[in-house]
Design a protein around this motif. Structure first.
Motif, mmCIF file in Angstrom:
data_model
loop_
_atom_site.group_PDB
_atom_site.id
_atom_site.type_symbol
_atom_site.label_atom_id
_atom_site.label_comp_id
_atom_site.label_asym_id
_atom_site.label_seq_id
_atom_site.Cartn_x
_atom_site.Cartn_y
_atom_site.Cartn_z
ATOM 1 N N THR A 50 0.825 -1.213 0.000
ATOM 2 C CA THR A 50 0.000 0.000 0.000
ATOM 3 C C THR A 50 0.858 1.262 0.000
ATOM 4 O O THR A 50 0.332 2.368 -0.023
ATOM 5 C CB THR A 50 -0.905 0.030 1.245
ATOM 6 N N HIS A 51 2.172 1.084 0.072
ATOM 7 C CA HIS A 51 3.044 2.260 0.047
ATOM 8 C C HIS A 51 3.091 2.864 -1.352
ATOM 9 O O HIS A 51 3.075 2.146 -2.349
ATOM 10 C CB HIS A 51 4.473 1.889 0.449
ATOM 11 N N SER A 52 3.170 4.192 -1.376
ATOM 12 C CA SER A 52 3.268 4.894 -2.649
ATOM 13 C C SER A 52 4.547 5.735 -2.640
ATOM 14 O O SER A 52 4.898 6.326 -1.618
ATOM 15 C CB SER A 52 2.012 5.766 -2.810
ATOM 16 N N PHE A 53 5.271 5.745 -3.755
ATOM 17 C CA PHE A 53 6.486 6.564 -3.809
ATOM 18 C C PHE A 53 6.854 6.915 -5.244
ATOM 19 O O PHE A 53 6.856 6.045 -6.120
ATOM 20 C CB PHE A 53 7.674 5.844 -3.142
ATOM 21 N N ASP A 54 7.125 8.208 -5.465
ATOM 22 C CA ASP A 54 7.547 8.701 -6.778
ATOM 23 C C ASP A 54 8.808 9.543 -6.626
ATOM 24 O O ASP A 54 9.039 10.118 -5.570
ATOM 25 C CB ASP A 54 6.449 9.578 -7.392
ATOM 26 N N ILE A 55 9.563 9.613 -7.690
ATOM 27 C CA ILE A 55 10.793 10.414 -7.666
ATOM 28 C C ILE A 55 10.828 11.363 -8.856
ATOM 29 O O ILE A 55 10.487 10.975 -9.981
ATOM 30 C CB ILE A 55 12.055 9.514 -7.689
#
Lengths: 141, 507
Positions: free
Chosen positions: B248-253
């Motif tokens: 459920t973790h969300s991460f963008d760079i």
């Protein structure tokens, strides 16, 4: 390097791509320079109006960063690293020689991260290690 | 048949692209893998051939050498004057302790398969099994300190940001590697960008941040291109995005490119620059971990700090902190630069001496003249003389010796160097790069350069030396950040360690 001639229409089209960005002013100026080779005077007001900033805000950013220029560049751009690691292998002397030969297109830079193979020079975006005048001339053509 | 030709920009600067093209011209059936650089930069272009018994190295190869390599049947490890034997047995490399740089130079930087085959994503998967508290404790336990130069314990910074409550938090990677003599951030990004992405993702999970930003300097166009491709690849797989590896973790760079300002490597100036403003430093507190980018809790870590986290999680904090000395635990990616015979990356546990790095690995000066000085830790770091070469390379020992480790770069000078000229340059550089906020830095740097000029010319030398030391004290005590605060370090160390250059007599 090839750039398009400055056009307000093109500029506005590019600025529209940054509409969703937070803190877009520096990105906008960089985008203008990437497209036109420099930041035209007219861009200050365009960017200010587009992002609801003051012209002073935009002018402040434009004049802070070494990369940003307000006049069109020549056909070639030579940046010579004159930081310590390149100084240790003769960058100061190389800079003098290159400046004498290519006065209008040479600028000093501080570090391309090629510090074990100096002097380092960037010619039209291409990195040259163990640079000499001859290597720079070859890369320039 | 696979042949490795590095795509690292140091290798490109001495013709790696031309070497690759020359190989392809002679035999277009060869699969040419563009790996990062192994870090033995004086050997670039280092070409490797994959054989059943391991990779065989040939170096330094120029385009003109390529035909003779084929004539010697280098594809099967044939004898050739440039042959170095098995890559893994080159002592300069095999004697190192590669942790952060474990994959750099080994794999294709943009092959996610190769990344995973060499231990990639093990750290992130481990992180996803831990609670935020356990994860941060593991990082704290490893003893990892900020590799950008400030050496602040990474785990403690993470804890502060994790405890802050906010609708948005940020992970900012400081890749504004402006120090001359340092290039480890660049080489890691060009040679193993997924490691940085993995480290940032772990940091995001640890503190509850969903957005990562890499502030990458414009002087590194090749690194920008490689990292952007890597981010795109990670985004297309199940890694970056709204569900990190199916969780459920969300991460963008996102990458934000710098614009040629050295002071923007200072963390608060960097935040201003990412916000699109002039890179003027902020007063602290508030700490960025509490109130950082756009006023939100923000972790700011250097590339090497973040890129070391996946290894720490994969191998355990205990294995990492078993290396090093005192409070300097783990490994440091040292960078040998300037007038050096064998320059490049040396990753070793803290505690190696300056002498071992500069002479054993570095082989002394490139010019073969006597070595006279080294500057450690970038333009704000101290100049040391050879009398100090037994100093241990760790945070505390270097401070005790009047210097600092900084980002781990060492610039070597031969006996033609004039330390008064170098001291003057330190002041001039500060004058060019100062953000202008603090008067001692903005104006003191110009006065400092003028005063050193007078000393060089032999004008009232003793009086001007006293004045210069007084000015240094004002800059140290009266500047908000390290730009003005540490510019006196190269100046004073040059005066103390090389007094004969400050007598006013021409060298």
């Amino acid at each position: 390097m090839k750039y398009s001639p400055f056009s307000q229409e093109v500029a506005l089209g590019l600025l529209a791509t940054l509409r969703e960005e937070k803190g877009p002013v520096l990105m906008a100026l960089q985008l203008m320079q990437r497209e036109f080779g420099y930041v035209d005077k007219a861009c200050v007001e365009l960017i200010a109006n587009f992002f609801n900033k003051s012209r002073a805000d935009v002018h402040g950013v434009l004049t802070f960063y070494h990369d940003l220029r307000t006049t069109p560049p020549g056909d070639h751009q030579i940046s010579i690293c004159v930081a310590e690691a390149c100084q240790a292998v003769g960058a100061r002397e190389l800079s003098k020689v290159v400046r004498t030969k290519f006065t209008d297109e040479t600028s000093d830079a501080y570090c391309f991260g090629n510090c074990a193979l100096g002097p380092s020079v960037m010619v039209d975006g291409k990195i040259i290690g163990r640079a000499t005048l001859a290597k720079i001339e070859r890369a320039r053509t | 048949m696979r042949v490795f030709v590095p795509c690292d920009s140091a290798a490109l600067s001495v013709g790696a692209d031309e070497v690759a093209a020359a190989i392809a011209r002679i035999d277009s059936t060869i699969e040419i893998v563009r790996n990062g650089s192994r870090g033995a930069l004086w050997l670039e272009t280092l070409v490797e051939v994959e054989t059943p018994t391991g990779r065989i190295a040939f170096a330094p190869v120029t385009p003109e050498d390529v035909q003779s390599l084929f004539d010697a049947d280098f594809l099967h490890g044939g004898a050739h004057p440039l042959s170095l034997g098995k890559s893994d047995e080159i002592e300069w490399l095999s004697s190192q302790d590669r942790v952060t740089f474990a994959r750099v130079g080994i794999i294709d930087p943009l092959s996610l398969d190769a990344y995973c085959a060499h231990g990639g994503l093990v750290g992130l998967r481990k992180a996803l099994e831990l609670s935020s508290d356990e994860l941060i404790s593991e990082v704290t336990e490893s003893g990892l300190r900020g590799r950008g130069g400030a050496a602040f314990p990474a785990g403690i910074k993470w804890r502060t940001a994790a405890q802050a409550t906010s609708d948005q938090k940020y992970i900012c990677c400081n890749a504004d590697e402006g120090d001359s003599g340092t290039f480890a951030d660049r080489m890691l990004i060009e040679g193993d960008p997924f490691t940085l992405i993995e480290g940032m993702t772990i940091a995001g999970i640890a503190v509850g941040a969903t957005k990562g930003i890499v502030y990458l300097r414009s002087e590194y166009p090749y690194a920008i291109a490689t990292l952007q491709k890597a981010i795109d690849i990670a985004g297309k797989s199940d890694w970056l995005g709204s569900s990190v590896l199916g969780t459920t973790h969300s991460f963008d760079i996102q990458i934000r490119v710098g614009a040629g300002s050295y002071v923007c490597g200072e963390e608060t100036a960097m935040l201003e620059s990412i916000e699109g403003k002039r890179g003027v430093v902020r007063a602290k507190p508030p700490l960025p971990a509490v109130e950082g980018l756009f006023g939100k809790p923000t972790i700011i870590n250097n590339v090497l700090t973040l890129a070391t986290v996946p290894m720490i999680l994969a191998q355990g904090a205990a294995a990492y902190k078993a290396r090093g000395v005192g409070r300097s635990l783990g490994t440091q990616v040292f960078q040998l630069a300037g007038n050096i015979a064998r320059g490049g990356i040396v990753e070793k546990a803290f505690g190696i001496t300056i002498n071992e790095l500069v002479n054993t690995y570095g082989g002394g000066t490139l010019t073969k003249r006597p070595l006279r000085a080294v500057q450690i830790g970038g333009p704000l770091g101290a100049y040391f003389s050879i009398d100090q070469f037994e100093t241990s390379m760790d945070y505390e020992s270097l401070i005790a010796a009047g210097g600092m480790l900084g980002h781990g770069g060492i610039v070597i000078f031969d006996d033609t160097v004039d330390l008064a000229v170098q001291a003057k340059f330190a002041m001039e550089f500060c004058a060019i790069e100062s953000c202008g906020k603090c008067t001692p830095c903005r104006i003191g740097s110009t006065r400092g350069a003028e005063t050193i000029d007078l000393i060089i010319q032999g004008v009232r030398v003793d009086e001007n030396k006293k004045l210069l030391l007084d000015l240094c004290e004002v800059m140290t005590d009266g500047s908000l950040c390290a730009m003005g605060g540490l510019t006196p370090m190269p100046v004073k160390s040059a005066m103390i360690n090389f007094p004969s250059d400050f007598t006013g007599a021409a060298r």
